[in-house]
Design an enzyme around this catalytic site. Structure first.
Site, PDB file in Angstrom:
ATOM      1  N   LYS A  68       0.920  -1.283   0.022  1.00  0.00           N
ATOM      2  CA  LYS A  68       0.094  -0.090  -0.140  1.00  0.00           C
ATOM      3  C   LYS A  68       0.826   1.356  -0.081  1.00  0.00           C
ATOM      4  O   LYS A  68       0.645   2.279  -0.661  1.00  0.00           O
ATOM      5  CB  LYS A  68      -0.960  -0.076   1.297  1.00  0.00           C
ATOM      6  CG  LYS A  68      -1.808  -1.238   1.178  1.00  0.00           C
ATOM      7  CD  LYS A  68      -2.750  -1.092   2.315  1.00  0.00           C
ATOM      8  CE  LYS A  68      -2.149  -1.361   3.581  1.00  0.00           C
ATOM      9  NZ  LYS A  68      -1.677  -2.696   3.724  1.00  0.00           N
ATOM     10  N   THR A  69       1.863   1.266   0.789  1.00  0.00           N
ATOM     11  CA  THR A  69       2.778   2.460   1.067  1.00  0.00           C
ATOM     12  C   THR A  69       3.651   2.618  -0.449  1.00  0.00           C
ATOM     13  O   THR A  69       3.800   3.667  -0.811  1.00  0.00           O
ATOM     14  CB  THR A  69       3.584   2.340   2.011  1.00  0.00           C
ATOM     15  OG1 THR A  69       2.921   1.944   3.370  1.00  0.00           O
ATOM     16  CG2 THR A  69       4.692   3.482   2.536  1.00  0.00           C
ATOM     17  N   ASP A 113      -1.456   6.862   6.319  1.00  0.00           N
ATOM     18  CA  ASP A 113      -1.373   5.261   6.757  1.00  0.00           C
ATOM     19  C   ASP A 113      -2.478   5.166   7.884  1.00  0.00           C
ATOM     20  O   ASP A 113      -2.828   5.923   8.611  1.00  0.00           O
ATOM     21  CB  ASP A 113      -0.027   4.820   7.119  1.00  0.00           C
ATOM     22  CG  ASP A 113       0.214   3.220   6.838  1.00  0.00           C
ATOM     23  OD1 ASP A 113      -0.750   2.538   6.243  1.00  0.00           O
ATOM     24  OD2 ASP A 113       1.316   2.747   7.119  1.00  0.00           O
ATOM     25  N   THR A 162      -5.797  -1.562   6.770  1.00  0.00           N
ATOM     26  CA  THR A 162      -5.888  -2.893   6.905  1.00  0.00           C
ATOM     27  C   THR A 162      -7.387  -3.378   7.080  1.00  0.00           C
ATOM     28  O   THR A 162      -7.661  -4.540   6.980  1.00  0.00           O
ATOM     29  CB  THR A 162      -4.826  -3.540   7.972  1.00  0.00           C
ATOM     30  OG1 THR A 162      -5.275  -2.783   9.047  1.00  0.00           O
ATOM     31  CG2 THR A 162      -3.537  -3.473   7.630  1.00  0.00           C
ATOM     32  N   ARG A 221       6.526  -8.155   1.670  1.00  0.00           N
ATOM     33  CA  ARG A 221       7.562  -7.560   2.985  1.00  0.00           C
ATOM     34  C   ARG A 221       8.328  -8.761   3.699  1.00  0.00           C
ATOM     35  O   ARG A 221       9.027  -8.927   3.913  1.00  0.00           O
ATOM     36  CB  ARG A 221       6.782  -6.723   3.803  1.00  0.00           C
ATOM     37  CG  ARG A 221       7.640  -6.136   4.876  1.00  0.00           C
ATOM     38  CD  ARG A 221       6.992  -5.699   5.925  1.00  0.00           C
ATOM     39  NE  ARG A 221       6.313  -4.047   5.535  1.00  0.00           N
ATOM     40  CZ  ARG A 221       5.392  -3.462   5.788  1.00  0.00           C
ATOM     41  NH1 ARG A 221       4.687  -4.073   6.709  1.00  0.00           N
ATOM     42  NH2 ARG A 221       5.108  -2.391   5.245  1.00  0.00           N
TER      43      ARG A 221
END
Ligand code: ADP
Length: 349
Positions: A68-69, A113, A162, A221
């Protein structure tokens, strides 16, 4: 405990973030997977550029560590815009948002975020900023209170969460584009690891990256983090080269099983089976049994267990599946009931 676990998809400390930054794709073409989202973003970006307008507001939602980032950075880079970052918990008062918004220039991308964690007053303060590019800011209080109408430059807000379900309907409705990020396939993760290994100058034997990808529980990640652990292990225990043997030993040492489950996942399954007879059990009860944060279980543990069919979420709570019991060699409820009945039968004889 879960935050620092090797396969946690939670964001890391500064050093690891630095490691991640260098691996973070900068442009859409460098991003692997998420075909659907990428295609739609490419069209939206091209159209906005043609009109010489900033992009509409975007919401990315999905489990942690899926990009997302990264996509927020990519959108800003593709638009040639400046990115300003903040997060829901950091913006506690309208004044915090005012500070951010008053420095925004035309076309800037503002990334928030964990946007589901904005407080209601802050959220309400943001509505006119998103819709009409203005804010009503109140200075002083009581008799001297004054509301100042403050015009803003046209910007793009990118929210990441999330938990899209926790977002209020008015906030969700103000995003022009809503994209759900999916877990990555093993092939996509292998491609991500190949890219990362190249950037990190790692020597890998054939097939070794596939082994890591298979245990990365669908998240880039996690894949990159496991690669880093294996790289350390190879440097200390081997010649620095990633061989199948080195990878297997490194992952064994990290207690990650062939499906990518770690000790926390296994404790979650064991607690449900042993303490709650397979469920249904409420998430708060399970969190209390494990001494873990409910959020960690909901964000990090459950999505993957649901995805691989190890867990069911019902109205009455969480239930474990026979597949999960089989994986851990535990007796599932039906088997337990059958053996209990057999015992009773034996006793009655
Ligand atoms: P999120 O914001 O969803 O928690 P991030 O954007 O921080 O996830 O992604 C975590 C890491 O995964 C990034 O630093 C990057 O290295 C890697 N990554 C994410 N998406 C991709 C992708 N599409 N291709 C390659 N690497 C990716």
């Amino acid at each position: 405990m879960a935050i620092n676990r090797v396969i946690s998809a939670q964001s890391l400390n500064e050093t690891e973030e630095k490691f991640n930054v260098s691996l973070r794709p900068k442009l859409l073409d460098e991003c692997i997977g998420q075909r659907n989202v990428k295609d739609k973003l490419a069209i939206a970006i091209a159209a906005a550029q043609k009109r010489s307008e900033p992009l509409e507001h975007i919401l990315f939602y999905g489990p942690p560590g899926l990009g997302k980032t990264t996509l927020a950075n990519v959108v800003a880079n593709e638009m040639g815009a400046r990115l300003r970052c903040s997060s829901g918990p950091a913006l506690t008062k309208a004044g915090d948002v005012m500070g951010l918004l008053s420095n925004v220039n035309t076309g800037d991308v503002l990334f928030i975020d964990e946007i589901h964690r904005l407080s209601t007053p802050v959220e309400e303060f943001i509505y006119p900023a998103m819709e009409e590019f203005k804010v009503d800011f109140t200075v002083d209080s009581g008799l001297h209170a004054k509301t100042i109408n403050f015009p803003l430059k046209r910007f793009t807000l990118i929210g990441a969460t999330t938990r899209a379900g926790l977002l209020s309907a008015p906030l969700r409705g103000r995003f022009g584009m809503l994209y759900h990020l999916e877990f990555y396939s093993a092939e996509e993760l292998t491609a991500i690891l190949e890219r990362s290994a190249k950037l990190l100058n790692l020597h890998c034997e054939d097939q070794t990256l596939k082994l890591i990808a298979a245990r990365s529980r669908g998240a880039p990640r996690t894949a990159n983090r496991l690669l880093k652990r294996v790289r350390d292990y190879a440097q200390v225990k081997g010649e620095g080269v990633l061989t199948s043997k080195i990878v297997e030993s490194a992952l064994k040492m990290e207690q990650i099983d062939p499906l990518g489950l770690d000790e926390l996942d296994r404790s979650f399954i064991r607690a449900l089976v042993n303490v709650y007879d397979g469920g249904p059990a409420g998430i708060d009860a399970i969190a209390a049994t494990l001494g873990e944060e409910r959020d960690t279980l909901e964000d990090v543990v459950e999505p993957y267990l649901l995805q691989i069919g190890f867990l069911r979420r019902t109205k009455r709570g969480r239930e474990i599946t026979a597949k999960a019991c089989e994986h851990l060699g535990l007796k599932c409820r039906e088997e337990k009931n059958a053996s209990d009945q057999a015992d009773l039968f034996e006793q009655g004889k």
